[in-house]
Design a protein around this motif. Structure first.
Motif, short mmCIF file in Angstrom:
data_model
loop_
_atom_site.label_atom_id
_atom_site.label_comp_id
_atom_site.label_asym_id
_atom_site.label_seq_id
_atom_site.Cartn_x
_atom_site.Cartn_y
_atom_site.Cartn_z
N ALA A 16 -8.43 -7.23 -1.01
CA ALA A 16 -8.70 -8.15 -0.04
C ALA A 16 -7.16 -8.17 0.52
O ALA A 16 -7.03 -8.51 1.75
CB ALA A 16 -8.87 -9.65 -0.51
N ALA A 17 -6.09 -8.01 -0.40
CA ALA A 17 -4.80 -8.19 0.21
C ALA A 17 -4.42 -6.65 1.00
O ALA A 17 -4.10 -6.94 2.05
CB ALA A 17 -3.90 -8.17 -1.06
N THR A 18 -5.27 -5.76 0.64
CA THR A 18 -4.79 -4.56 1.47
C THR A 18 -5.64 -4.76 2.83
O THR A 18 -4.82 -4.35 3.83
CB THR A 18 -5.70 -3.33 0.53
N ARG A 19 -6.77 -5.27 2.69
CA ARG A 19 -7.39 -5.60 3.83
C ARG A 19 -6.67 -6.42 5.03
O ARG A 19 -6.36 -6.14 6.08
CB ARG A 19 -8.80 -6.17 3.73
N LEU A 20 -5.99 -7.56 4.34
CA LEU A 20 -5.34 -8.64 5.22
C LEU A 20 -3.99 -7.84 5.67
O LEU A 20 -3.66 -8.07 6.98
CB LEU A 20 -5.15 -9.74 4.45
N ARG A 21 -3.34 -7.15 4.66
CA ARG A 21 -2.13 -6.33 5.12
C ARG A 21 -2.44 -5.48 6.37
O ARG A 21 -1.54 -5.56 7.27
CB ARG A 21 -1.67 -5.65 3.83
N ALA A 22 -3.62 -4.61 6.33
CA ALA A 22 -3.84 -3.78 7.48
C ALA A 22 -4.18 -4.64 8.64
O ALA A 22 -3.74 -4.10 9.69
CB ALA A 22 -5.24 -2.93 6.95
N MET A 23 -4.98 -5.59 8.57
CA MET A 23 -5.27 -6.46 9.59
C MET A 23 -3.94 -7.18 10.33
O MET A 23 -3.65 -7.16 11.61
CB MET A 23 -6.21 -7.51 9.21
N ILE A 24 -2.97 -7.49 9.57
CA ILE A 24 -1.73 -8.10 10.16
C ILE A 24 -0.88 -6.73 10.78
O ILE A 24 -0.28 -6.76 11.92
CB ILE A 24 -0.67 -8.78 9.24
#
Length: 216
Positions: A16-24
């Motif tokens: 989830a952190a990876t996904r959110l980092r990519a979205m940012i």
């Protein structure tokens, strides 16, 4: 008493952190955006407890900030953040240029990226130009062949996306650095690593100063 985190929960939190980092990094979550636990957890298909673990990871990377009684927000970069990021980039990127393996395959990839950026400059496609410029710097850092170094660079570039939002009103900002990146590439193709590193440091310094000027 809190329930111990299972291996699966920990993996879900990392994902989830990876996904959110990519979205940012991709600009889907701009500076100042509020991250609703209910909405984000539903989007990612995870529990709110798992999401909170992800927020803790991103907060440690200064990509998000927790504000008591208000919630979690995507960070709005300050002048101190800009100085910190560019201090790191000058060391990481110039070191990669000086001591990385600039083989034909890597130079070919850099050439493709620069061509894409310059094509976007001609057509006025700022988003493509910005993406290509980021890809250029990330590819430089891949030269030493270190996954740890590249992972660190990815975190830096995610924070840089937040910084670049302040230059949205200056469509020529990314164009200037597309040209500078082409100059760095030309030096690398000539085998002039030290000159390439100096051009790169000069480019990063100029970008830092432009951003600091915008912040006032």
């Amino acid at each position: 008493m809190s329930t111990p985190q299972t291996h699966d929960d920990a993996q879900a939190s990392v994902h989830a952190a990876t996904r959110l980092r990519a979205m940012i990094s991709d600009g889907e979550l701009p500076p100042g955006a509020k991250l609703s636990e209910e909405s984000v957890a539903r989007t990612l298909g995870i529990s709110r407890n798992t999401l909170r673990e992800s927020f803790t990871t991103l907060a440690a990377e200064t990509l998000v900030v927790r504000i008591p009684h208000r919630g979690v927000f995507v960070t709005e970069p300050s002048a101190a953040d800009v100085r910190d990021l560019y201090a790191a980039r000058r060391i990481i990127e110039s070191g990669a240029v000086l001591w990385g393996e600039m083989d034909d395959a890597l130079l070919g990839r850099l050439r493709e990226i620069v061509c894409a950026a310059l094509d976007a400059k001609r057509t006025g496609d700022v988003a493509v130009m910005a993406d290509a410029n980021q890809d250029f710097h990330r590819t430089l850092v891949s030269a030493p062949g270190s996954a740890s170094l590249l992972s660190g660079m990815d975190r830096v570039l995610a924070r840089m996306r937040l910084v670049f939002h302040m230059m949205a009103e200056d469509p020529q900002f990314h164009a200037r650095y597309a040209v500078r990146n082409a100059e760095v590439l030309a030096a690398l193709e000539d085998g002039a690593g030290e000159r390439a590193a100096q051009l790169l440091r000069d480019s990063l310094t100029a970008a830092r100063d432009e951003l600091l000027h915008r912040l006032g």
